[in-house]
Design a protein around this motif. Structure first.
Motif, PDB file in Angstrom:
ATOM      1  N   ARG A 263       0.880  -1.245   0.079  1.00  0.00           N
ATOM      2  CA  ARG A 263       0.074   0.187   0.123  1.00  0.00           C
ATOM      3  C   ARG A 263       0.778   1.360   0.040  1.00  0.00           C
ATOM      4  N   LEU A 264       0.722   2.012  -1.077  1.00  0.00           N
ATOM      5  CA  LEU A 264       1.547   3.269  -1.223  1.00  0.00           C
ATOM      6  C   LEU A 264       0.652   4.354  -0.440  1.00  0.00           C
ATOM      7  N   SER A 265       1.348   5.256   0.263  1.00  0.00           N
ATOM      8  CA  SER A 265       0.684   6.378   0.613  1.00  0.00           C
ATOM      9  C   SER A 265       1.117   7.812  -0.118  1.00  0.00           C
ATOM     10  N   CYS A 266       0.315   8.891  -0.184  1.00  0.00           N
ATOM     11  CA  CYS A 266       1.031  10.039  -0.665  1.00  0.00           C
ATOM     12  C   CYS A 266       0.263  11.116   0.347  1.00  0.00           C
ATOM     13  N   ALA A 267       1.329  11.680   1.101  1.00  0.00           N
ATOM     14  CA  ALA A 267       0.616  12.619   1.820  1.00  0.00           C
ATOM     15  C   ALA A 267       0.904  14.037   1.454  1.00  0.00           C
ATOM     16  N   ALA A 268      -0.035  14.961   1.738  1.00  0.00           N
ATOM     17  CA  ALA A 268       0.384  16.475   1.178  1.00  0.00           C
ATOM     18  C   ALA A 268       0.416  17.278   2.293  1.00  0.00           C
ATOM     19  N   SER A 269       1.023  18.327   2.062  1.00  0.00           N
ATOM     20  CA  SER A 269       1.215  19.470   2.878  1.00  0.00           C
ATOM     21  C   SER A 269       1.307  20.756   2.116  1.00  0.00           C
ATOM     22  N   GLY A 270       0.873  21.776   2.897  1.00  0.00           N
ATOM     23  CA  GLY A 270       0.967  23.025   2.228  1.00  0.00           C
ATOM     24  C   GLY A 270      -0.512  23.545   1.563  1.00  0.00           C
ATOM     25  N   ARG A 271      -1.245  22.421   1.482  1.00  0.00           N
ATOM     26  CA  ARG A 271      -2.808  22.921   1.092  1.00  0.00           C
ATOM     27  C   ARG A 271      -3.619  21.605   1.128  1.00  0.00           C
ATOM     28  N   THR A 272      -4.920  21.756   1.432  1.00  0.00           N
ATOM     29  CA  THR A 272      -5.691  20.526   1.526  1.00  0.00           C
ATOM     30  C   THR A 272      -6.251  20.369   0.305  1.00  0.00           C
ATOM     31  N   PHE A 273      -5.762  19.109  -0.251  1.00  0.00           N
ATOM     32  CA  PHE A 273      -6.139  18.586  -1.527  1.00  0.00           C
ATOM     33  C   PHE A 273      -7.285  17.800  -1.800  1.00  0.00           C
TER      34      PHE A 273
ATOM     35  N   ILE B  72      -7.584   2.892  -5.490  1.00  0.00           N
ATOM     36  CA  ILE B  72      -7.014   4.308  -5.177  1.00  0.00           C
ATOM     37  C   ILE B  72      -8.084   4.717  -4.230  1.00  0.00           C
ATOM     38  N   SER B  73      -7.632   5.522  -3.159  1.00  0.00           N
ATOM     39  CA  SER B  73      -8.513   6.062  -2.097  1.00  0.00           C
ATOM     40  C   SER B  73      -8.066   7.032  -1.486  1.00  0.00           C
ATOM     41  N   ARG B  74      -8.998   7.957  -0.799  1.00  0.00           N
ATOM     42  CA  ARG B  74      -8.601   9.135  -0.321  1.00  0.00           C
ATOM     43  C   ARG B  74      -8.960   9.386   1.196  1.00  0.00           C
ATOM     44  N   ASP B  75      -8.122   9.605   2.137  1.00  0.00           N
ATOM     45  CA  ASP B  75      -8.617   9.944   3.555  1.00  0.00           C
ATOM     46  C   ASP B  75      -8.392  11.626   3.816  1.00  0.00           C
ATOM     47  N   ASN B  76      -9.529  12.323   3.557  1.00  0.00           N
ATOM     48  CA  ASN B  76      -9.370  13.842   3.592  1.00  0.00           C
ATOM     49  C   ASN B  76      -8.979  14.203   5.007  1.00  0.00           C
ATOM     50  N   ALA B  77      -9.390  13.383   5.994  1.00  0.00           N
ATOM     51  CA  ALA B  77      -8.777  13.789   7.348  1.00  0.00           C
ATOM     52  C   ALA B  77      -7.412  13.819   7.492  1.00  0.00           C
ATOM     53  N   LYS B  78      -6.889  12.898   6.644  1.00  0.00           N
ATOM     54  CA  LYS B  78      -5.252  12.802   6.939  1.00  0.00           C
ATOM     55  C   LYS B  78      -4.543  13.488   5.605  1.00  0.00           C
TER      56      LYS B  78
ATOM     57  N   THR C  23      -4.551  12.595   2.752  1.00  0.00           N
ATOM     58  CA  THR C  23      -3.358  11.501   2.226  1.00  0.00           C
ATOM     59  C   THR C  23      -4.269  10.568   1.236  1.00  0.00           C
ATOM     60  N   VAL C  24      -3.597  10.468   0.047  1.00  0.00           N
ATOM     61  CA  VAL C  24      -4.267   9.117  -1.089  1.00  0.00           C
ATOM     62  C   VAL C  24      -3.458   8.138  -0.938  1.00  0.00           C
ATOM     63  N   TYR C  25      -4.221   6.808  -0.987  1.00  0.00           N
ATOM     64  CA  TYR C  25      -3.433   5.645  -1.096  1.00  0.00           C
ATOM     65  C   TYR C  25      -3.579   4.831  -2.335  1.00  0.00           C
ATOM     66  N   LEU C  26      -2.538   4.126  -2.599  1.00  0.00           N
ATOM     67  CA  LEU C  26      -2.754   3.083  -3.775  1.00  0.00           C
ATOM     68  C   LEU C  26      -2.609   1.765  -3.024  1.00  0.00           C
ATOM     69  N   GLN C  27      -3.749   0.966  -3.092  1.00  0.00           N
ATOM     70  CA  GLN C  27      -3.588  -0.543  -2.526  1.00  0.00           C
ATOM     71  C   GLN C  27      -3.114  -1.449  -3.885  1.00  0.00           C
ATOM     72  N   MET C  28      -2.093  -1.943  -3.750  1.00  0.00           N
ATOM     73  CA  MET C  28      -1.811  -2.936  -5.048  1.00  0.00           C
ATOM     74  C   MET C  28      -1.718  -4.375  -4.559  1.00  0.00           C
ATOM     75  N   ASN C  29      -2.518  -5.104  -5.068  1.00  0.00           N
ATOM     76  CA  ASN C  29      -2.704  -6.609  -4.814  1.00  0.00           C
ATOM     77  C   ASN C  29      -2.182  -7.279  -6.034  1.00  0.00           C
ATOM     78  N   SER C  30      -2.019  -8.673  -5.997  1.00  0.00           N
ATOM     79  CA  SER C  30      -1.553  -9.525  -6.988  1.00  0.00           C
ATOM     80  C   SER C  30      -0.456  -8.891  -7.882  1.00  0.00           C
ATOM     81  N   LEU C  31       0.674  -8.299  -7.071  1.00  0.00           N
ATOM     82  CA  LEU C  31       1.462  -7.476  -7.925  1.00  0.00           C
ATOM     83  C   LEU C  31       2.419  -8.626  -8.776  1.00  0.00           C
ATOM     84  N   ARG C  32       2.765  -7.971  -9.860  1.00  0.00           N
ATOM     85  CA  ARG C  32       3.358  -8.754 -10.968  1.00  0.00           C
ATOM     86  C   ARG C  32       4.900  -8.025 -11.057  1.00  0.00           C
ATOM     87  N   PRO C  33       5.841  -8.941 -11.732  1.00  0.00           N
ATOM     88  CA  PRO C  33       7.164  -8.242 -11.849  1.00  0.00           C
ATOM     89  C   PRO C  33       6.989  -6.921 -13.047  1.00  0.00           C
TER      90      PRO C  33
END
Length: 133
Positions: free
Chosen positions: A19-29, A74-80, A82-92
């Motif tokens: 699960r990847l996270s993308c945390a934003a600062s400087g502005r509510t996105f 892909i999902s978003r948690d506005n309180a944090k 932060t946007v996430y990318l849940q990656m399952n069944s990963l391949r090379p």
């Protein structure tokens, strides 16, 4: 100005998850479209997924590249902020540096416009994902 910081990358075996996270600062996105892209060595940066509001702003919509549809979410948690990318069944072939990006223009556009990296104003530094076979 928006600063984006990705995290959560790493080495995983084929079939595994991250699960990847993308945390934003400087502005509510929360009002802006946020996308994930990836770039493998020697290749162009390519679209992976985007989350954005519908035209009437009643709900958020998600869109995916065909290569990840059904495996990534892909999902978003506005309180944090932060946007996430849940990656399952990963391949090379999912091995790449993954970047999140924000489009600072709140105007509603057709989803296809968000598949282009030129649509986005802010980018994170990227996080490496390596999938071993």
């Amino acid at each position: 100005q928006v600063q984006l910081v990705e995290s959560g990358g790493g080495l995983v075996q084929s079939g595994g998850s991250l699960r990847l996270s993308c945390a934003a600062s400087g502005r509510t996105f929360s009002s802006y479209a946020t996308g994930w892209f990836r770039q493998a060595p020697g290749k162009e940066r390519e679209f992976v997924a985007v989350i954005r509001w519908s035209g009437d702003r009643s709900d958020e919509r998600t869109y995916y590249a065909d290569s990840v549809k059904g495996r990534f979410t892909i999902s978003r948690d506005n309180a944090k902020n932060t946007v996430y990318l849940q990656m399952n069944s990963l391949r090379p072939e999912d091995t790449a540096v993954y970047y999140c990006a924000v489009d600072a223009d709140p105007t509603y556009y057709s989803a296809i416009f968000y598949y282009s990296k030129s649509r986005y104003d802010y980018w994170g530094q990227g996080t490496q994902v390596t999938v071993s076979s």
